[in-house]
Structure formats: C-alpha cells, structure tokens
Design a protein around this motif. Structure first.
Motif, mmCIF file in Angstrom:
data_model
loop_
_atom_site.group_PDB
_atom_site.id
_atom_site.type_symbol
_atom_site.label_atom_id
_atom_site.label_comp_id
_atom_site.label_asym_id
_atom_site.label_seq_id
_atom_site.Cartn_x
_atom_site.Cartn_y
_atom_site.Cartn_z
ATOM 1 N N LEU A 166 -17.542 35.070 17.243
ATOM 2 C CA LEU A 166 -17.320 35.909 18.414
ATOM 3 C C LEU A 166 -18.582 36.086 19.235
ATOM 4 O O LEU A 166 -18.663 36.981 20.089
ATOM 5 C CB LEU A 166 -16.774 37.278 17.992
ATOM 6 C CG LEU A 166 -15.420 37.253 17.293
ATOM 7 C CD1 LEU A 166 -14.950 38.662 16.964
ATOM 8 C CD2 LEU A 166 -14.379 36.533 18.146
ATOM 9 N N ALA A 167 -19.565 35.250 19.014
ATOM 10 C CA ALA A 167 -20.793 35.256 19.805
ATOM 11 C C ALA A 167 -20.958 33.884 20.449
ATOM 12 O O ALA A 167 -20.224 32.940 20.157
ATOM 13 C CB ALA A 167 -21.997 35.598 18.928
ATOM 14 N N GLY A 168 -21.920 33.800 21.335
ATOM 15 C CA GLY A 168 -22.200 32.517 21.970
ATOM 16 C C GLY A 168 -21.534 32.381 23.322
ATOM 17 O O GLY A 168 -21.301 33.371 24.032
ATOM 18 N N GLU A 169 -21.227 31.135 23.697
ATOM 19 C CA GLU A 169 -20.664 30.859 25.010
ATOM 20 C C GLU A 169 -19.262 31.441 25.139
ATOM 21 O O GLU A 169 -18.440 31.351 24.231
ATOM 22 C CB GLU A 169 -20.618 29.348 25.267
ATOM 23 C CG GLU A 169 -21.954 28.644 25.075
ATOM 24 C CD GLU A 169 -23.004 29.111 26.057
ATOM 25 O OE1 GLU A 169 -22.636 29.773 27.050
ATOM 26 O OE2 GLU A 169 -24.196 28.813 25.852
ATOM 27 N N ILE A 170 -18.994 32.043 26.295
ATOM 28 C CA ILE A 170 -17.702 32.653 26.569
ATOM 29 C C ILE A 170 -16.657 31.557 26.752
ATOM 30 O O ILE A 170 -16.834 30.651 27.563
ATOM 31 C CB ILE A 170 -17.786 33.557 27.804
ATOM 32 C CG1 ILE A 170 -18.721 34.733 27.523
ATOM 33 C CG2 ILE A 170 -16.412 34.061 28.207
ATOM 34 C CD1 ILE A 170 -18.958 35.624 28.721
ATOM 35 N N LEU A 171 -15.557 31.632 26.007
ATOM 36 C CA LEU A 171 -14.515 30.609 26.072
ATOM 37 C C LEU A 171 -13.536 30.879 27.208
ATOM 38 O O LEU A 171 -13.295 30.029 28.053
ATOM 39 C CB LEU A 171 -13.775 30.530 24.736
ATOM 40 C CG LEU A 171 -14.609 30.095 23.530
ATOM 41 C CD1 LEU A 171 -13.751 30.051 22.271
ATOM 42 C CD2 LEU A 171 -15.253 28.745 23.777
ATOM 43 N N SER A 172 -12.931 32.073 27.233
ATOM 44 C CA SER A 172 -11.993 32.421 28.302
ATOM 45 C C SER A 172 -12.788 32.970 29.488
ATOM 46 O O SER A 172 -12.765 34.171 29.786
ATOM 47 C CB SER A 172 -10.972 33.441 27.799
ATOM 48 O OG SER A 172 -10.164 32.885 26.792
ATOM 49 N N HIS A 173 -13.471 32.043 30.146
ATOM 50 C CA HIS A 173 -14.396 32.441 31.209
ATOM 51 C C HIS A 173 -13.668 32.972 32.435
ATOM 52 O O HIS A 173 -14.227 33.772 33.204
ATOM 53 C CB HIS A 173 -15.255 31.248 31.605
ATOM 54 C CG HIS A 173 -14.444 30.085 32.090
ATOM 55 N ND1 HIS A 173 -14.144 29.899 33.416
ATOM 56 C CD2 HIS A 173 -13.853 29.065 31.429
ATOM 57 C CE1 HIS A 173 -13.404 28.809 33.556
ATOM 58 N NE2 HIS A 173 -13.212 28.280 32.360
ATOM 59 N N ASP A 174 -12.409 32.547 32.670
ATOM 60 C CA ASP A 174 -11.723 32.897 33.904
ATOM 61 C C ASP A 174 -11.493 34.399 34.025
ATOM 62 O O ASP A 174 -11.724 34.988 35.097
ATOM 63 C CB ASP A 174 -10.400 32.136 34.011
ATOM 64 C CG ASP A 174 -9.694 32.003 32.663
ATOM 65 O OD1 ASP A 174 -10.053 32.757 31.745
ATOM 66 O OD2 ASP A 174 -8.794 31.146 32.547
ATOM 67 N N PHE A 175 -11.040 35.059 32.949
ATOM 68 C CA PHE A 175 -10.837 36.503 32.989
ATOM 69 C C PHE A 175 -12.148 37.231 33.278
ATOM 70 O O PHE A 175 -12.170 38.211 34.032
ATOM 71 C CB PHE A 175 -10.269 36.999 31.654
ATOM 72 C CG PHE A 175 -8.817 36.679 31.447
ATOM 73 C CD1 PHE A 175 -8.127 35.875 32.340
ATOM 74 C CD2 PHE A 175 -8.128 37.172 30.352
ATOM 75 C CE1 PHE A 175 -6.784 35.571 32.155
ATOM 76 C CE2 PHE A 175 -6.776 36.889 30.155
ATOM 77 C CZ PHE A 175 -6.112 36.085 31.065
ATOM 78 N N VAL A 176 -13.230 36.757 32.678
ATOM 79 C CA VAL A 176 -14.531 37.405 32.870
ATOM 80 C C VAL A 176 -15.014 37.204 34.299
ATOM 81 O O VAL A 176 -15.549 38.126 34.931
ATOM 82 C CB VAL A 176 -15.545 36.858 31.853
ATOM 83 C CG1 VAL A 176 -16.898 37.520 32.048
ATOM 84 C CG2 VAL A 176 -15.048 37.085 30.432
ATOM 85 N N GLU A 177 -14.846 36.002 34.829
ATOM 86 C CA GLU A 177 -15.284 35.740 36.209
ATOM 87 C C GLU A 177 -14.520 36.605 37.203
ATOM 88 O O GLU A 177 -15.095 37.101 38.175
ATOM 89 C CB GLU A 177 -15.104 34.261 36.521
ATOM 90 C CG GLU A 177 -16.089 33.375 35.780
ATOM 91 C CD GLU A 177 -15.674 31.915 35.743
ATOM 92 O OE1 GLU A 177 -16.498 31.077 35.326
ATOM 93 O OE2 GLU A 177 -14.524 31.610 36.104
ATOM 94 N N ALA A 178 -13.218 36.787 36.977
ATOM 95 C CA ALA A 178 -12.446 37.665 37.853
ATOM 96 C C ALA A 178 -12.941 39.102 37.760
ATOM 97 O O ALA A 178 -13.048 39.804 38.783
ATOM 98 C CB ALA A 178 -10.964 37.588 37.488
ATOM 99 N N ALA A 179 -13.247 39.568 36.557
ATOM 100 C CA ALA A 179 -13.748 40.931 36.387
ATOM 101 C C ALA A 179 -15.100 41.112 37.072
ATOM 102 O O ALA A 179 -15.357 42.143 37.705
ATOM 103 C CB ALA A 179 -13.845 41.266 34.902
#
Length: 553
Positions: A166-179
């Motif tokens: 659960l650390a490292g590169e963000i996998l579901s980046h799309d939700f985070v980018e929208a936020a």
C-alpha cells in the motif's frame, strides 16, 4: 493545430515498437500529417500510465491547451472530440470533462452480457452521478479531455510513503488527479449524455478479475489520502466508495461464516430455556419475520429497482435497437440471474484481493487482453478449484446441520460449485455470437453500428501483418525510421560496446531467432548498432537465411 499521438507503452517487446512506428508513418502519409502528428515512446517506463502522461506533460505539455486521454481500446468520434473542446471553451473553470464511454466490440457471451448491462443501466447511473456530483465528479482515466496547464501545476503525483503493497506509486491515479484538480479550484464534470465515446470490456470473468485486483489495490492505496488537506467532501466520498466496493466482499463473507457458525451452535448445543435462577417461565426463542422481510425488501430495491427503471425508460424511448421490448426484458432477467451467480464468486476473489495488500503482497502489472480470449478448462480449474471445493463442503455441512437452511444458502454455495463451468462457458465466442443472432443482449452499437466503430473493426480485420524486428533490420525504410526514432549514444563503455558488437555478430551468423527479446530491444534502442547491423547484412558474403535474404557465396 498540432496533434500528438502517444501510443500505449505497456508491452516492452521489440515487434511492438516497430509496428507502432510503421503505423505512425502510414498515418502521416495518408493524411499528410508530417509535422502535425507525433509519435512518442518512453525509454524509461516508470509509474506506468500516470508516468506516461507525466512524461508528455513535462516535455511537451506547455505547447498544448488541452489533451485527450485515451486507452488502447478507446474509440472516440470526431464530433465527440470537437464537442469536448467546445465544452472546455464554454466552461473556463472546467479542468476535466469525462465522457461516459459505451462498451462495445466484444463477442464472448460474458462480454456481451457486460456490454448489455453497462449500455442499459449505465445511462441512468451516470446521469445520477452527474446530478449529485456536478462539478466534483469522477474521472476514469480515459476518454476524457483535460486542461493541461492546471493539470501540470496541481496534479503531479508523488509516491505514498512507507513500505509494503500500500506504499509506492499510486495505481488508481485518475481518482487522485480528479481530487487534486478540484482541490485547486477547477471543476470536474461528466458529460453523461455526450455520444461518440466507446471502450471495450474484458472478454471473460478471469480477465475482469485481474483488472479488479489492480483496482482493489489502487483504491486501498487511495484511501490513505482520505484525510488529505483541502480535498472536497465529494472526492473523499469517492475514495470511501472505492474502498467499500471491495471491502464489502470480506464483510459479506464474514457475515455468511458467522451465520453458518450460529447455525452450528444452535443445532449442536442443547437449548436452554431457563437462564436465571428461580425463573418461573421459559424464555422461548423469538423470530421476527418482519425484520427479515424489511431487510430483504430494502436489499432487493437497491439491487433491482435501477435495472427495472432502466428497462422502463428504454421501453418509453423505443427498444427496437435492443432487440425489442420482450427480448430486452428477457435479456435483463437472464443478466440479473447471471450477475447474482457471479456475486459469490467475486466475493471470494475480492476478499483475497483485499487481504493480499494488507498482508504485504503486491501485484504484477500486465496490460489487459485486447482480443476475445477464452478461458480454458485447465485455467478455470486452477482459479476456481478452491471455490468449488469450498462450496461443496459448505453445502454438505449446512445440509448435515439443518437441511432447511440450505435453501437460504443455496444461491451462494450453488454458484461456487458451478464456478468452473460458469467461467468457461461464459467466455465462449460461439455462445456470444449465437445470442446476438437471436437478438438477445443486443445493444444499439451492435444493431446499428456507428461509422467510427464499423471503420475501426473493418481496419482491424483487414490490417496486414505489421513489421517486426526482422523488417527493422532488413528493410531500408523501416531501418531508417527506427534509427531516426532512437537516441544515438556514441560514448559507451568499452565493455558495453564489445557486448553489443557480439550481438551483431551472433545475429549475422545465427539469424534473428538467436536473439532474445531483451537483445532485440537492445539493438532497436541503439541506432548506431542497428544501422551497422543493417549495413553488414546487405554487404556480408555469408548471412543466415532466416533474415529472408538469399545466401551469397
């Protein structure tokens, strides 16, 4: 205008690189796009898709006002793209406008039922999202237009601190980018009624579950950002629902286990009706059927009412492109039963997906299949064998405890026992095509295919075999193209230069089959070496016949 073509770079094989370059060259020739259509391929493929987008934004993003993100299976019409730009121009506060892609293009029975479900129920769902979320909406990472400047300024993604899955590169980046876009004051919208946006579904259950495993770990990682400063409450809710979409599976599984354990206790333990000293009257067990009926009614309403309303809406608008009203209703009922049978199977898989990252087990990122792949009996046995055994043992144990209770549990254990044939037969293309001929699970994109889909599928069927590594070495034009797309590095360590020269000599003497995929990529990434191999191939007296050139003496 300048258009940039950025192809998917998830397959690091040599033939893919050559085929993509050849496709770019043909496209530029056909539409006279030299100087307006660009091909970009990363050398260092870090951070997967988000890293691909970040690389483009860092190097060339300042040249563009908007960018449209598409997946390898995305299809968008010209009017749809034009309308997205118009919406951006008309709404200067919009940072992201997400379309609602319609699923189409698959022929397996499983995929056709999923296409039917998303096409029938999806419009009502996305309209509801738009109604409640407005400018704090979802972004699904593809088939969307993005305002480049604020995206570069506010949506750069770092690594999540710590160790483990659960650390490292963000996998579901799309939700985070929208936020992050909304946190910076830019709106995120869903163009829920915009036509001309399409995507493909996974062809079978196992491929969908592989995708779900990535999404599960990505959503669990995103929940670490739930309390991040400045996020809009709507996007905090998105993070929460993303986690609960998968966390509900182990909770449901735990509830079933506890109910079975309670049945065992009540059956095997002698009941006690007098629990207190000097108790005059027995304490009889109480049964409240109205509670069970209320729970069942609420659950059925949440699950089935949206599907029924979607079918009624289509009836009101005209169901001819769905095979007619009766076929639409029958398809909905069959899909309802099918999804109910898949629910326990997904429950066990999702439980495993939730527990794996919590135990520190990561995933291997692989690109999803782009064809109608079918599940073999061996693969189904290896993936569903435990579920079949568990369902059989569970059913036998419950029947031994109380045969009447088995009827309540049968939808769960019965689906688990049938998981292998269900997974195999639903992946069959023949069954999918047969139901399409009978006009079941029919969607408008199949009944009256839009021009962009017809053209895409026709070109895919008629496409010749793309050039590969051999053509990049032998053909002068292809060799020049690949060399021009590479980065020449004349200054190399002596040991590196000697190793690569040995590759050239081995290729000349033993043919291309002597080179591994890594060796081929090494040659393709070194323009000087690739050019030397091409020159030697055409000038050496003795060349291996596998290169396709006549052996000269």
């Amino acid at each position: 205008e300048i258009y940039t073509l950025s192809l998917h770079d998830a397959l690091p094989i040599s033939d893919t690189r050559v085929a993509e370059l050849d496709g770019w060259l043909k496209l530029c020739r056909e539409v006279n796009g030299f100087g307006r259509i660009f091909y970009r391929r990363r050398i260092h493929r870090i951070k997967r898709k988000s890293g691909n987008i970040a690389d483009f934004c860092r190097r060339w993003g300042s040249n563009y006002k908007y960018m449209v993100i598409m997946d390898a299976d995305s299809v968008m019409s010209g009017p749809c793209l034009k309308r997205l730009v118009q919406l951006m121009e008309a709404n200067p506060n919009a940072g992201i406008i997400q379309t609602a892609p319609k699923a189409s293009g698959r022929e397996t029975l499983y995929a056709r039922m999923q296409q039917f479900a998303t096409r029938v129920y999806g419009p009502l769902f996305t309209a509801g999202l738009h109604f409640w979320q407005l400018g704090e909406s979802h972004y699904w990472g593809h088939n969307a237009i993005i305002r480049v400047a604020p995206f570069i300024r506010h949506c750069a993604l770092g690594r999540l601190p710590g160790k483990g899955a659960l650390a490292g590169e963000i996998l579901s980046h799309d939700f985070v980018e929208a936020a992050l876009m909304r946190r910076a004051g830019w709106a995120v919208w869903i163009a829920y009624d915009l036509p001309g946006s399409y995507e493909e579904m996974p062809p079978n259950l196992l491929d969908e579950l592989k995708r779900d495993r990535r999404w599960c770990q990505g959503n669990l990682m995103n929940f670490r950002l739930f309390m991040a400063q400045g996020l809009h409450p709507a996007h905090r809710a998105v993070f929460m629902t993303g986690v609960m979409a998968y966390l509900s599976a182990p909770l449901w599984f735990l509830s079933l286990l506890l109910s079975t354990a309670l049945l065992a206790v009540q059956t095997l333990k002698e009941p006690q009706y007098f629990t207190r000293p000097y108790q005059l009257f027995p304490q009889w067990p109480e049964w409240h059927p109205e509670w069970a009926l209320a729970l069942f009614s609420a659950t059925a309403t949440l699950l089935f009412l949206p599907k029924i309303l979607s079918v009624v809406l289509i009836w009101a608008q005209g169901a001819k492109s769905y095979g007619g009203g009766l076929r639409l209703l029958f398809s909905m009922l069959v899909e309802l039963v099918f999804s109910a049978m898949l629910a326990p199977i997904r429950m066990l898989f999702h439980t495993q997906f939730v527990l794996a990252p919590l135990l520190g087990l990561g995933i291997v990122w692989k690109s999803p299949p782009r064809e109608d792949s079918q599940t073999t009996w061996g693969e189904a046995l290896s993936r569903h064998g435990f579920q079949t055994v568990l369902g059989s043992v569970w059913a036998g144990g419950v029947y031994w405890l109380n045969p009447a209770f088995l009827w309540w549990l049968l939808p769960v254990v019965g689906a688990l026992m049938l998981s292998i044939p269900l997974s195999v037969y639903s992946s069959r293309v023949t069954f999918g095509r047969r139901t399409r001929r009978w006009r079941y699970f029919l969607i408008p994109e199949e009944a009256i295919p839009p021009r962009e889909l017809r053209t895409t599928f026709a070109l895919a069927r008629r496409a010749p075999e793309p050039p590969g590594f051999v053509e990049a070495v032998v053909r002068p034009v292809t060799n020049a193209l690949v060399c021009a797309a590479g980065v020449a590095r004349p200054q190399q360590r002596e040991s590196t230069r000697e190793e690569r020269l040995k590759l050239v000599q081995a290729a000349l003497a033993e043919g291309p089959l002597a080179l591994s995929s890594i060796h081929r990529n090494t040659l393709l990434g070194d323009p000087i070496l690739l050019s030397r191999l091409h020159f030697s191939l055409w000038n050496e007296a003795q060349v291996h016949a596998d290169w396709g050139l006549p052996t000269r003496s």
